[in-house]
Design an enzyme around this catalytic site. Sequence first.
Site, PDB file in Angstrom:
ATOM      1  CG  HIS A 268      -1.780   1.184   1.395  1.00 43.89           C
ATOM      2  ND1 HIS A 268      -3.115   1.201   1.069  1.00 43.89           N
ATOM      3  CD2 HIS A 268      -1.503   2.443   1.869  1.00 43.89           C
ATOM      4  CE1 HIS A 268      -3.621   2.395   1.329  1.00 43.89           C
ATOM      5  NE2 HIS A 268      -2.664   3.160   1.823  1.00 43.89           N
ATOM      6  CD  GLU A 269       1.588   3.595   3.732  1.00 41.62           C
ATOM      7  OE1 GLU A 269       1.770   4.651   3.086  1.00 41.62           O
ATOM      8  OE2 GLU A 269       0.592   3.417   4.464  1.00 41.62           O
ATOM      9  CG  HIS A 272       0.545   6.504  -0.411  1.00 44.70           C
ATOM     10  ND1 HIS A 272      -0.408   7.321  -0.968  1.00 44.70           N
ATOM     11  CD2 HIS A 272      -0.066   5.824   0.594  1.00 44.70           C
ATOM     12  CE1 HIS A 272      -1.562   7.135  -0.333  1.00 44.70           C
ATOM     13  NE2 HIS A 272      -1.383   6.231   0.615  1.00 44.70           N
ATOM     14  CD  GLU A 298      -4.898   7.114   0.731  1.00 42.43           C
ATOM     15  OE1 GLU A 298      -4.666   5.901   0.512  1.00 42.43           O
ATOM     16  OE2 GLU A 298      -4.345   7.751   1.646  1.00 42.43           O
TER      17      GLU A 298
END
Length: 500
Positions: A268-269, A272, A298
């Site tokens: 997930h990160e 980003h 996001e």
Amino acid sequence: MSTDNTRTPAYDQLARTFTRLHHLDHLQAMAYWDQAAVMPAGGAEARAAALAEVAALMHGLRTEPALRDALARAQDEPLSEHQRANLREIGREWRAANALPESLVRRSQLATARCERAWRSQRPANDWAGFLPYFREVVAVAREEARLLALDSGLRPYDALMDRFEPGMTCARVDALFDDLRGWLPGLIRRAQDHQRGDTVLQPQGPFAIDAQRTLCEQVMRGLGFDFQHGRLDVSTHPFSGGVPEDVRLTTRYETGEFITSLLGAIHETGHGRYEQNRPRDWLGQPVALARSMAIHESQSLAFEMQLGRHPGFVAQLAPLISQAFGAQPAFAPDNLHKLVTRVRPGLIRVDADEVTYAAHVLLRYGIERRLIEGEIEVEDVPALWDAGMAELLGLDTRGNFRDGPMQDVHWPEAMFGYFPCYTLGAMYAAQWFATLRRDQPGLDAQIAAGNLAPVFDWLRQHIWLPASRWPTDELAQRASGEVLNPAFYRAHLEARYLG
């Protein structure tokens, strides 16, 4: 940002100021990362004062009286399309800064730093009563900011806060999207659980050494293209992405009893992080090079974690890496791993939620924080509203459980009111990006299964990362996918993956 200083002196004056702000933001970002990842507890009050000082300094630069005249004069200068977009974004930042006095900026920094620090110890202790005084001050500051921003912009108070994260988004638009979501999501959750009821799912047998988890996370991040020459992975109470494009700081968290949370958190990160590392370097230091919005941000983390990270072809690529990290076992077979990461099971914790129930957590938080900011409720009302919402949306009893209830996220201690809608808006955008990818590249799923992720990354780089803030969000979506945000893609994606 100009090739001829004699032709655009006002614009160049603005660009120089925002380059200075970029450098200060770099230092501020590192101080925030240090505070969350490695700062000793005894440094909290001094760090709060230091961050307040930096925030006041940056606020002073943004509100310098000379900038008002420079903004007006720059409008008439012969600017390129990119410079014109940058001027638009400079104007946005300038107006928002000038709506708030320096004293309030300092007060906000101190209140959030103290509340975040208190939250770290009070959350594990389930100490809602001890948390309340800190949280009450954060809400008071946020309400004052919302009031002043609303007076300046003509928006309603919550819209004014949401606009800082998602420019142009309003409660009216979010309400329409979320009311529709609320109409079909509970039914989809029930149907998905019924669909999975007969599945046999093997649970991985631990313990899973933290060093092995860290090595696995970093190996997967490299495979996803994260540049460790310009970034790193650390540990924090709440996973996050920070830093600057030249030095991206990501965090996850580890538990020896299971490894999927840390791995999916790192994926997930990484979404980003790759967005940050691929923002247009020629324009770094200028607002036009910033990420377009937090829903778009996001959409990158959820494109990585949900669309890609739970894709059966991608999971099959993970399987041998997981066996290498922890030793072979039947639970690590690709089909079983895919069942594990697509299991629909309502739970208390948002960051651990499955892809289907995740949006319910966002619906709950949005409904509470909007009413809180606009004075319809007070902080003392939050637990009862939380309990009612969790019972209605997910059928869970949270009474008396504050640590896994309204204290679980760092967003409210840090006054990030207006951010939560961006998670579900981001999930909607991510589904739209992948629908577009499949339309334009019919062999995409076979490419992912073969381990070739370049088509995904190349598309994201061209349509999301490099454009950054060159266009308003609706125009960015239109150029990328042929239409503005359309939630139908999100519903279709969930139904195909969980009911197909």
